[in-house]
Design an enzyme around this catalytic site. Sequence first.
Site, PDB file in Angstrom:
ATOM      1  N   LYS A 242       3.239  -1.580   9.636  1.00 27.14           N
ATOM      2  CA  LYS A 242       3.967  -2.824   9.374  1.00 27.14           C
ATOM      3  C   LYS A 242       5.367  -2.567   8.821  1.00 27.14           C
ATOM      4  CE  LYS A 242      -0.127  -5.708   8.787  1.00 27.14           C
ATOM      5  NZ  LYS A 242      -1.051  -4.723   9.354  1.00 27.14           N
ATOM      6  N   SER A 285     -10.595  -3.180   2.212  1.00 18.03           N
ATOM      7  CA  SER A 285     -10.595  -4.479   1.549  1.00 18.03           C
ATOM      8  C   SER A 285      -9.610  -5.431   2.236  1.00 18.03           C
ATOM      9  CB  SER A 285     -10.196  -4.310   0.069  1.00 18.03           C
ATOM     10  OG  SER A 285      -8.888  -3.794  -0.044  1.00 18.03           O
TER      11      SER A 285
END
Length: 450
Positions: A242, A285
């Site tokens: 990203k 997570s």
Amino acid sequence: MAYIDDDPQLSKSVIDGRKVYNRKQIGKIIAKYEIKNILLAIPSSSRREQAEIFSFLKQFDVEVLTVPSLHELASGLATVDQLRVPKVTEILNRSVVDFLDDKAQKDISGNRLLITGAGGSIGSELARQILLAKPESLVLYENSELALYTIERELQTLNESHNTNVSLHAVLGSVGDSQRLTGVFEKYQPQIVFHAAAYKHVPIVEANVLEGIRNNVIGTKTVAETSALMGVKSFVMISTDKAVRPTNVMGASKRLAEIICQDLQEQYPETIFSMVRFGNVLASSGSVIPVFNEQIKNGGPVTVTHPKITRYFMTIPEAAQLVIQASMMADGGDLFVLDMGQPVKVEDMARNMIRLSGLEVKDDDNPDGDIEIIYTGLRPGEKLYEELLIDATATKTSHHKIMRAHEKHLSGKGLQKVLDSLMNAIVENNVANARQTLSRVVEGYRPKNN
């Protein structure tokens, strides 16, 4: 093993020598017999009824699996394989890569290491694999008390069961606290630092811009510079795909963190700085896998932001091994990327998970299916696809799945002006200025709103 049934007439009866209990007693049964798996053997129940049962069982630390009906098993409509949840390796759609070689493990053995973000998905897996390589000591640096407690307990057990005799140290602290870091480095004198601490969830960072910058940018500079000043031999920063032409603050902050490490390499040549960039990590997570599993377990729907959205994926062990292996290959200022194969359509992943759970997708072609997929729209800062390289140039390394990227970066006084501007924005609580500052230094980042 025990049986549970809501029918009061069956309560206290015995089947094959085992008692039948009512639902109110399930907590005591789980604790008494240390139950890990519950088989839901009510194939005739509706999805709503199953969802209600799943919701009730969420309070217990157990895995719930659905048993197909005898008719489904006999007719071949279902198999015993459906008595399990999908494995992440089945969803990956490529072979799992083993990155770690014997040399990398030998380079860790006998050294003193420190991991920031040691309680996170990547940090904790790094800690497990590093422990088994038998370093002299391992410092677990973590800002979350619960995460630190959890990984320390696990590693203590691992340390004893494998007789590794590693000196473990659980340390609470923030990567932005220079004084705390200096004290920890002086006390434990780490030689190798793995920097895994970061805020990584795009929508959360997009809604908390200044804290994201404080942690991902200023925190990285603080821990990296402290490492150099304290004589650390190797500093490895964990980055993300990203960071490449980012459309969100999280990605822009990680690219700026990469630039900081590249600049520090020029300032402190005695320390080897390297960065490792990879895609989404399955089952970490906040990743889509636990979300999809939960949605399927509750009877759906499964939510996908866009029918065309794609992502690169890797497993948690792959990510940790890549970080360790790359750190041992670094010459200084290296930016490593993984050959992750082809990107995966998230919708295809959702369909595959539904199928692997023994269910069918409910859509126009199959209106009687079990689980519906709905599209919620791209979230703020979210891209349809991710990239691994900015300049599309990379050279091979000694590992056929790891490449070395070559990307331009700001350095010296220019970079310091950017960092000063960001600090001023944080102090003044000025989100608009922070976004604009990021856009001046991070290629491709253009803030859409303030």
